[in-house]
Design a protein around this motif. Structure first.
Motif, mmCIF file in Angstrom:
data_model
loop_
_atom_site.group_PDB
_atom_site.id
_atom_site.type_symbol
_atom_site.label_atom_id
_atom_site.label_comp_id
_atom_site.label_asym_id
_atom_site.label_seq_id
_atom_site.Cartn_x
_atom_site.Cartn_y
_atom_site.Cartn_z
ATOM 1 N N UNK A 55 0.909 -1.227 -0.071
ATOM 2 C CA UNK A 55 -0.111 0.062 0.049
ATOM 3 C C UNK A 55 0.855 1.306 -0.072
ATOM 4 N N UNK A 56 2.027 1.301 0.891
ATOM 5 C CA UNK A 56 2.857 2.330 0.813
ATOM 6 C C UNK A 56 3.304 2.820 -0.346
ATOM 7 N N UNK A 57 3.952 1.633 -0.990
ATOM 8 C CA UNK A 57 4.829 1.793 -2.517
ATOM 9 C C UNK A 57 3.818 2.493 -3.230
ATOM 10 N N UNK A 58 2.515 2.261 -3.185
ATOM 11 C CA UNK A 58 1.500 2.700 -4.406
ATOM 12 C C UNK A 58 1.579 4.279 -4.153
ATOM 13 N N UNK A 59 1.833 4.723 -2.853
ATOM 14 C CA UNK A 59 1.597 6.107 -2.337
ATOM 15 C C UNK A 59 3.031 7.011 -2.533
ATOM 16 N N UNK A 60 4.341 6.153 -3.081
ATOM 17 C CA UNK A 60 5.304 6.923 -3.161
ATOM 18 C C UNK A 60 5.404 8.088 -4.034
ATOM 19 N N UNK A 61 6.111 9.148 -3.706
ATOM 20 C CA UNK A 61 6.296 10.402 -4.638
ATOM 21 C C UNK A 61 7.388 10.427 -4.899
ATOM 22 N N UNK A 62 8.469 10.294 -4.236
ATOM 23 C CA UNK A 62 9.796 10.531 -4.376
ATOM 24 C C UNK A 62 10.619 9.185 -3.701
ATOM 25 N N UNK A 63 11.373 8.590 -4.578
ATOM 26 C CA UNK A 63 12.032 7.285 -4.052
ATOM 27 C C UNK A 63 13.705 7.746 -4.573
ATOM 28 N N UNK A 116 12.790 9.287 0.957
ATOM 29 C CA UNK A 116 11.392 9.015 0.414
ATOM 30 C C UNK A 116 10.720 9.600 0.826
ATOM 31 N N UNK A 117 9.430 10.133 0.052
ATOM 32 C CA UNK A 117 8.090 11.001 0.337
ATOM 33 C C UNK A 117 6.992 10.275 -0.190
ATOM 34 N N UNK A 118 5.997 10.465 0.606
ATOM 35 C CA UNK A 118 4.766 9.642 -0.157
ATOM 36 C C UNK A 118 3.563 10.502 0.016
ATOM 37 N N UNK A 119 2.430 10.401 -0.706
ATOM 38 C CA UNK A 119 0.984 11.035 -0.541
ATOM 39 C C UNK A 119 0.732 10.385 0.866
ATOM 40 N N UNK A 120 -0.026 11.425 1.501
ATOM 41 C CA UNK A 120 -0.437 10.893 3.105
ATOM 42 C C UNK A 120 -1.413 9.842 3.188
ATOM 43 N N UNK A 121 -1.195 8.914 3.725
ATOM 44 C CA UNK A 121 -2.223 7.884 3.719
ATOM 45 C C UNK A 121 -3.430 8.200 4.611
ATOM 46 N N UNK A 122 -4.595 8.117 3.957
ATOM 47 C CA UNK A 122 -5.736 8.286 4.687
ATOM 48 C C UNK A 122 -6.542 7.440 5.286
ATOM 49 N N UNK A 123 -7.167 7.855 6.525
ATOM 50 C CA UNK A 123 -7.659 6.716 7.732
ATOM 51 C C UNK A 123 -8.735 7.590 7.796
ATOM 52 N N UNK A 124 -9.986 6.903 7.479
ATOM 53 C CA UNK A 124 -11.303 7.659 7.652
ATOM 54 C C UNK A 124 -11.171 8.756 7.002
ATOM 55 N N UNK A 125 -10.590 9.199 5.924
ATOM 56 C CA UNK A 125 -10.580 10.216 5.184
ATOM 57 C C UNK A 125 -9.773 11.284 5.472
ATOM 58 N N UNK A 126 -9.010 11.084 6.578
ATOM 59 C CA UNK A 126 -7.871 12.171 7.224
ATOM 60 C C UNK A 126 -6.526 11.598 7.070
ATOM 61 N N UNK A 127 -5.515 12.388 6.851
ATOM 62 C CA UNK A 127 -4.051 11.930 6.629
ATOM 63 C C UNK A 127 -3.785 11.612 8.159
ATOM 64 N N UNK A 128 -2.960 10.381 8.005
ATOM 65 C CA UNK A 128 -2.541 9.809 9.148
ATOM 66 C C UNK A 128 -1.182 9.188 9.577
ATOM 67 N N UNK A 129 -0.783 9.126 10.468
ATOM 68 C CA UNK A 129 0.758 8.681 10.689
ATOM 69 C C UNK A 129 0.548 7.018 10.531
ATOM 70 N N UNK A 130 1.582 6.401 9.950
ATOM 71 C CA UNK A 130 1.474 4.982 9.470
ATOM 72 C C UNK A 130 3.065 4.338 9.910
ATOM 73 N N UNK A 131 2.804 3.166 10.296
ATOM 74 C CA UNK A 131 3.970 2.249 10.578
ATOM 75 C C UNK A 131 4.097 1.325 9.584
ATOM 76 N N UNK A 132 5.246 1.145 8.955
ATOM 77 C CA UNK A 132 5.310 0.104 7.962
ATOM 78 C C UNK A 132 6.862 -0.391 7.704
#
Length: 142
Positions: A55-63, A116-132
């Motif tokens: 999921x996180x790799x699909x959100x990557x903006x800069x690798x 690396x930078x990512x599009x924010x992960x949305x949890x219930x429609x809000x940007x969230x901190x994630x652990x991966x």
């Protein structure tokens, strides 16, 4: 008498009879009080949501690709480095640590992932901190 014995048995079973022990309605069922992270909102800084690598790799903006260390090439060291990371609600790596991998490849993998930078992960429609976790592969081409 029977009612009193039943009440006493129930109180002993939950640990609140005859001792100066405080019963806490917020216990997690095994007699332990949950820590603060479990009380934090899911996806917050104190309780990041667990998100898969895919999921996180699909959100990557800069690798940034890692630079293969010369000493590792010379010694024919290859393999995978696993990096555990926390990504903030803006999509930036805020914490990263190597979980496993060849010693000579760890620093360069960690340096790359930290950029690396990512599009924010949305949890219930809000940007969230994630652990991966991310896997950085090193292969020596012939």
């Amino acid at each position: 008498m029977r009612v009193r014995n039943s009440f006493l048995a129930v109180m002993l079973a939950i640990g609140c009879a005859g001792m100066p022990v405080q019963c806490n309605a917020t216990s997690n069922g095994d007699g332990q009080v949950p820590d603060a992270a479990n009380n934090a909102t899911p996806g917050s800084k104190d309780n990041p949501a667990r998100v898969s690598t895919g999921v996180m790799m699909r959100l990557i903006l800069h690798k940034v690709d890692p630079v293969y260390p010369e000493d590792a090439k010379k010694d024919h060291v290859s393999g995978a480095v696993v990096v555990a990371a926390t990504v903030d609600d803006q999509g930036k790596i805020v914490k990263a640590a190597v979980v496993s991998g060849p010693e000579k490849l760890r620093d360069t993998a960690l340096n790359a992932v930290n950029q690396w930078t990512f599009k924010p992960y949305l949890l219930n429609g809000r940007p969230a901190f994630v652990q991966t976790q991310f896997v950085v592969n090193f292969n020596i081409a012939n």
